[in-house]
Write a protein that holds these residues in place. Structure first.
Motif, mmCIF file in Angstrom:
data_model
loop_
_atom_site.group_PDB
_atom_site.id
_atom_site.type_symbol
_atom_site.label_atom_id
_atom_site.label_comp_id
_atom_site.label_asym_id
_atom_site.label_seq_id
_atom_site.Cartn_x
_atom_site.Cartn_y
_atom_site.Cartn_z
ATOM 1 N N GLY A 123 0.830 -1.144 0.021
ATOM 2 C CA GLY A 123 0.003 0.036 0.152
ATOM 3 C C GLY A 123 0.840 1.334 0.048
ATOM 4 N N ASP A 124 0.076 2.444 0.085
ATOM 5 C CA ASP A 124 0.868 3.693 0.063
ATOM 6 C C ASP A 124 1.803 4.027 1.330
ATOM 7 O OD1 ASP A 124 1.483 6.236 -0.140
ATOM 8 O OD2 ASP A 124 -0.415 6.960 -0.885
ATOM 9 N N LYS A 135 -3.068 6.781 5.143
ATOM 10 C CA LYS A 135 -3.800 7.368 6.639
ATOM 11 C C LYS A 135 -4.242 6.147 7.635
ATOM 12 C CE LYS A 135 -2.786 11.464 5.588
ATOM 13 N NZ LYS A 135 -1.609 12.377 6.434
ATOM 14 N N VAL A 136 -4.636 4.989 6.722
ATOM 15 C CA VAL A 136 -5.065 3.895 7.554
ATOM 16 C C VAL A 136 -4.505 2.734 7.092
ATOM 17 C CG1 VAL A 136 -6.880 3.599 5.719
ATOM 18 C CG2 VAL A 136 -7.259 2.579 7.993
ATOM 19 N N VAL A 137 -4.154 1.758 8.278
ATOM 20 C CA VAL A 137 -3.570 0.345 8.056
ATOM 21 C C VAL A 137 -4.504 -0.394 8.614
ATOM 22 C CG1 VAL A 137 -1.814 -0.925 8.747
ATOM 23 C CG2 VAL A 137 -1.344 1.351 8.176
ATOM 24 N N PHE A 138 -4.731 -1.568 7.887
ATOM 25 C CA PHE A 138 -5.525 -2.753 8.064
ATOM 26 C C PHE A 138 -4.296 -3.910 8.412
ATOM 27 C CE2 PHE A 138 -8.748 -0.336 6.102
ATOM 28 C CZ PHE A 138 -9.921 -0.491 6.604
ATOM 29 N N VAL A 139 -4.694 -4.460 9.574
ATOM 30 C CA VAL A 139 -3.726 -5.557 9.983
ATOM 31 C C VAL A 139 -4.375 -7.063 10.085
ATOM 32 C CG1 VAL A 139 -2.051 -6.343 11.745
ATOM 33 C CG2 VAL A 139 -2.137 -3.995 11.075
ATOM 34 N N GLY A 140 -4.282 -7.943 9.336
ATOM 35 C CA GLY A 140 -4.962 -9.152 9.698
ATOM 36 C C GLY A 140 -3.995 -10.162 10.394
ATOM 37 N N VAL A 197 6.847 3.423 9.813
ATOM 38 C CA VAL A 197 7.228 3.805 8.463
ATOM 39 C C VAL A 197 6.099 4.734 7.991
ATOM 40 C CG1 VAL A 197 7.742 3.609 6.161
ATOM 41 C CG2 VAL A 197 9.009 2.459 7.820
ATOM 42 N N VAL A 198 5.019 3.963 8.142
ATOM 43 C CA VAL A 198 3.539 4.492 7.500
ATOM 44 C C VAL A 198 3.098 5.581 8.500
ATOM 45 C CG1 VAL A 198 1.262 3.920 6.887
ATOM 46 C CG2 VAL A 198 3.262 2.343 6.383
ATOM 47 N N LYS A 199 3.185 5.435 9.803
ATOM 48 C CA LYS A 199 2.603 6.096 10.769
ATOM 49 C C LYS A 199 1.155 6.547 10.301
ATOM 50 C CE LYS A 199 6.751 8.831 11.822
ATOM 51 N NZ LYS A 199 7.663 8.006 10.816
ATOM 52 N N ALA A 239 -1.547 4.430 17.137
ATOM 53 C CA ALA A 239 -2.197 5.440 16.084
ATOM 54 C C ALA A 239 -3.272 6.213 17.125
ATOM 55 C CB ALA A 239 -2.748 4.480 15.048
ATOM 56 N N PRO A 240 -3.451 7.260 16.502
ATOM 57 C CA PRO A 240 -4.503 8.089 16.952
ATOM 58 C C PRO A 240 -6.014 7.541 17.033
ATOM 59 C CG PRO A 240 -3.200 9.616 15.556
ATOM 60 C CD PRO A 240 -2.938 8.128 15.516
#
Length: 257
Positions: free
Chosen positions: A85-86, A90-95, A174-176, A211-212
């Motif tokens: 992903g980018d 702004k959003v990360v999905f973790v499986g 890295v992504v924050k 994350a916030p």
């Protein structure tokens, strides 16, 4: 006439039935030994931490993870399946872990569960290109079915999750992300604590240093296991409803950017 005493075999030793108080001591000792051995194995378990490159980027992390052997899952997996992903998502999905399709393709969330995730994202107005998707564990853990023709998903063990955790921590660093979504119990308990309950707290924004805005919901693969079409539809709708709670946050951030 007194009956002969039975023998009970544990993984550590064989003993005869003793009077109840003595037998209880044996059981306690065995339980303590089991706990100590598990703890020792956990503490001594190597992790991927030494493999994290200095000043990591997603690209350098992906290259380094390709040769990861921090746990034994690499032996049966086709390849490492790193997040995608980018880098400024702004959003990360973790499986939990890659599935059979992901293991063969080398990309996360490209199987049936991934298609459900794409469908749910589209329904709430979140583009897949706006998110980063990854898993707690980067190798497919599986066992053959009874006929040996299919690879059946196996839940990763806690030391495998622990060994792989540095990769996920590095990805998040890295992504924050502004928003982090845990998909399923394994991801939620790995990131939010072992006592976290998806059933009780799904769709709820929780406080976390990761994350916030952090939320947990079911893994889309659970929807695929629904007993019938009606149940599958209801579960899918509940999953979409959960994602609706983060959609306004993402849209707001997109406008502010």
């Amino acid at each position: 006439m007194q009956k002969p005493r039975k023998e009970i075999k544990t993984r550590w030793q064989t003993w005869e039935f003793a009077p109840s108080s003595q037998n209880l001591e044996f059981r306690r000792a065995d339980a303590a030994m089991t706990k100590d051995l598990r703890a020792a194995r956990y503490k001594s378990q190597q992790t991927a931490a030494p493999l994290i490159p200095p000043k990591p980027t997603l690209a350098s992390l992906r290259v380094a993870a390709a040769s990861c052997k921090a746990c034994d899952l690499w032996e049966r997996a086709t390849q490492t399946v790193f997040g995608e992903g980018d880098a400024h998502a702004k959003v990360v999905f973790v499986g939990e872990q890659p599935g059979d399709r992901e293991d063969l393709a080398g990309h996360p969330f490209v199987g049936p569960a991934g298609r459900l995730l794409d469908q749910a994202l589209a329904e709430v107005g979140i583009a897949r290109s706006d998110v980063y998707v990854t898993n707690v564990v980067k190798h497919f853990n599986w066992a053959p079915d009874q006929r040996g023709k299919r690879r059946i998903h196996k839940k990763p063990r806690y030391w495998e999750i622990n060994a792989c955790r540095p990769w996920l921590d590095a990805e998040l660093a890295v992504v924050k992300p502004e928003v982090l979504v845990c998909l399923g119990a394994t991801a939620a308990q790995a990131l939010l604590g072992k006592n976290f309950s998806i059933m009780r707290r799904r769709g709820e924004l929780v406080e976390s240093p990761l994350a916030p805005h952090v939320m947990a919901t079911v893994h889309p693969s659970s929807i695929l296991r629904a007993i019938d079409d009606q149940s599958r539809h209801e579960q899918m709708q509940s999953f979409v409803d959960d994602l609706r709670k983060i959609a306004p946050l993402i849209h707001k951030m997109r406008k502010a950017a």
